[in-house]
Design an enzyme around this catalytic site. Sequence first.
Site, mmCIF file in Angstrom:
data_model
loop_
_atom_site.group_PDB
_atom_site.id
_atom_site.type_symbol
_atom_site.label_atom_id
_atom_site.label_comp_id
_atom_site.label_asym_id
_atom_site.label_seq_id
_atom_site.Cartn_x
_atom_site.Cartn_y
_atom_site.Cartn_z
ATOM 1 N N ASP A 198 0.816 -1.211 0.000
ATOM 2 C CA ASP A 198 0.000 0.000 0.000
ATOM 3 C C ASP A 198 0.855 1.268 0.000
ATOM 4 O O ASP A 198 1.438 1.612 1.029
ATOM 5 C CB ASP A 198 -0.888 -0.038 1.261
ATOM 6 C CG ASP A 198 -1.752 1.187 1.390
ATOM 7 O OD1 ASP A 198 -2.062 1.810 0.355
ATOM 8 O OD2 ASP A 198 -2.111 1.531 2.530
ATOM 9 N N ASP A 208 -1.751 5.755 -5.227
ATOM 10 C CA ASP A 208 -2.060 4.850 -4.119
ATOM 11 C C ASP A 208 -2.385 3.444 -4.613
ATOM 12 O O ASP A 208 -3.470 3.194 -5.134
ATOM 13 C CB ASP A 208 -3.240 5.424 -3.319
ATOM 14 C CG ASP A 208 -3.559 4.567 -2.103
ATOM 15 O OD1 ASP A 208 -2.821 3.606 -1.814
ATOM 16 O OD2 ASP A 208 -4.567 4.864 -1.432
#
Length: 385
Positions: free
Chosen positions: A82, A268
Amino acid sequence: MNHIPILLLLFLSSCSAGVFQLQTLKSPSFRSKLISEGRYAHFLANQQLATGSQPFIDFYDDFYLGNITLGTPPQAATVILDTGSSNLWVIDADCIECEGFAYTRHPFNTNKSSTFENEARKFSIQYSSGAVGGFIGRDTITIGGNLKIWFQAFGVADQIADVFQYQPIDGILGLAWPALAVDQLTPPMQNLLPQLDSKLFSVYLERKVIPAHGEPGGLITFGTIDTVNCAAEVDWVPLTALSYWQFAIDGFSMGSFTQVKKAQAISDTGTSWLGVPTSVLSQIVKQTKAVYDTINHLYIVPCSTTYFHPDLIFTIGTKKFIVKSVEFVLDVQLGRGNCALAIFGMSNGGFGPSWIFGNVFIREYCNIYDIEHARIGFAKARQAF
Ligand SMILES: *[C@@H]1O[C@H](CO)[C@@H](O)[C@H](O)[C@H]1NC(C)=O
Ligand SMILES: *[C@@H]1O[C@H](CO)[C@@H](O)[C@H](O)[C@H]1NC(C)=O
């Protein structure tokens, strides 16, 4: 599609010292699964839906996972990779409530690691979609087989929000900047830097066919630019903040809609869709003639194989970046030739980024996260079709 990972594995063996690769695995889309089973509307009804905004990590959907190990002897864990957060945490073997549904977790058993140290202080991290809590420990971790960190601090979670119960994960590995890390823990990426040829990592995400299936999903390369899966030409963009991987976008257009407006965006990997300002979303809806599905809470359009949708065109600096409909029109098992627009609206109230370049964008362009030069690079991803 499935033969690609084999090629990647072959490439792995030719890596030099200071360059490390980790093959990623794509989880099945939770959303698609529930939709196909006719259970999604019921699921949503039982969730507190954030109105007008979407969690930075939309755990309802698919994401890209990687395998790491913790402890001595090593214990395996499958974690979300992430770039929208900066902490590592894994589930504690002592957590009875963390078992999860339809996934056999590999929780971390601290008792079985001879190198584990308990810091005896609390860990807690709040994602928009839910919180995770536990305590802080330190241990040896490995990433991609050869990359090793001694005394990495991480969260050992014994409380996880409901939403994580549905996910086929053992934890999350955050790859953003130290400023975003909770409890002043040094992110693993910072600890890896001395071992790398170049202080950067490249993310290549393979195009998906059917989100409902989990398939091999791409490759993360530490220490060099992945020129096997990404084009040689890289467009570098300076970062505007060192917390998220944040940069400025200068304009956007789609079909007959054009907007020239500077705004903040983040890259992201933990967000599967594309986040856009709500005003832009309504323009995209117009351009695609999408219809809001009040049951599943998403916009639907005819699937792109049967219908033409204009490209999304982002202006960053002087360059234009194009995302084609094969990325933003996804078959999430709605049936009747309907696909979902993999785009959500965000109203940030003037704070924080107003665009999130999630996996919809990253599949089109490899993202190169350059820590040394505080910049992000975009290179066209080489997709199999
Ligand atoms: C990661 O580990 C899981 C569980 O041990 C395994 O099924 C999967 O194939 C591994 N994936 C990769 C990309 O190594
Ligand atoms: C680890 O050891 C502690 C103390 O003996 C015990 O309470 C706990 O249940 C053990 N955990 C596991 C997962 O074996």
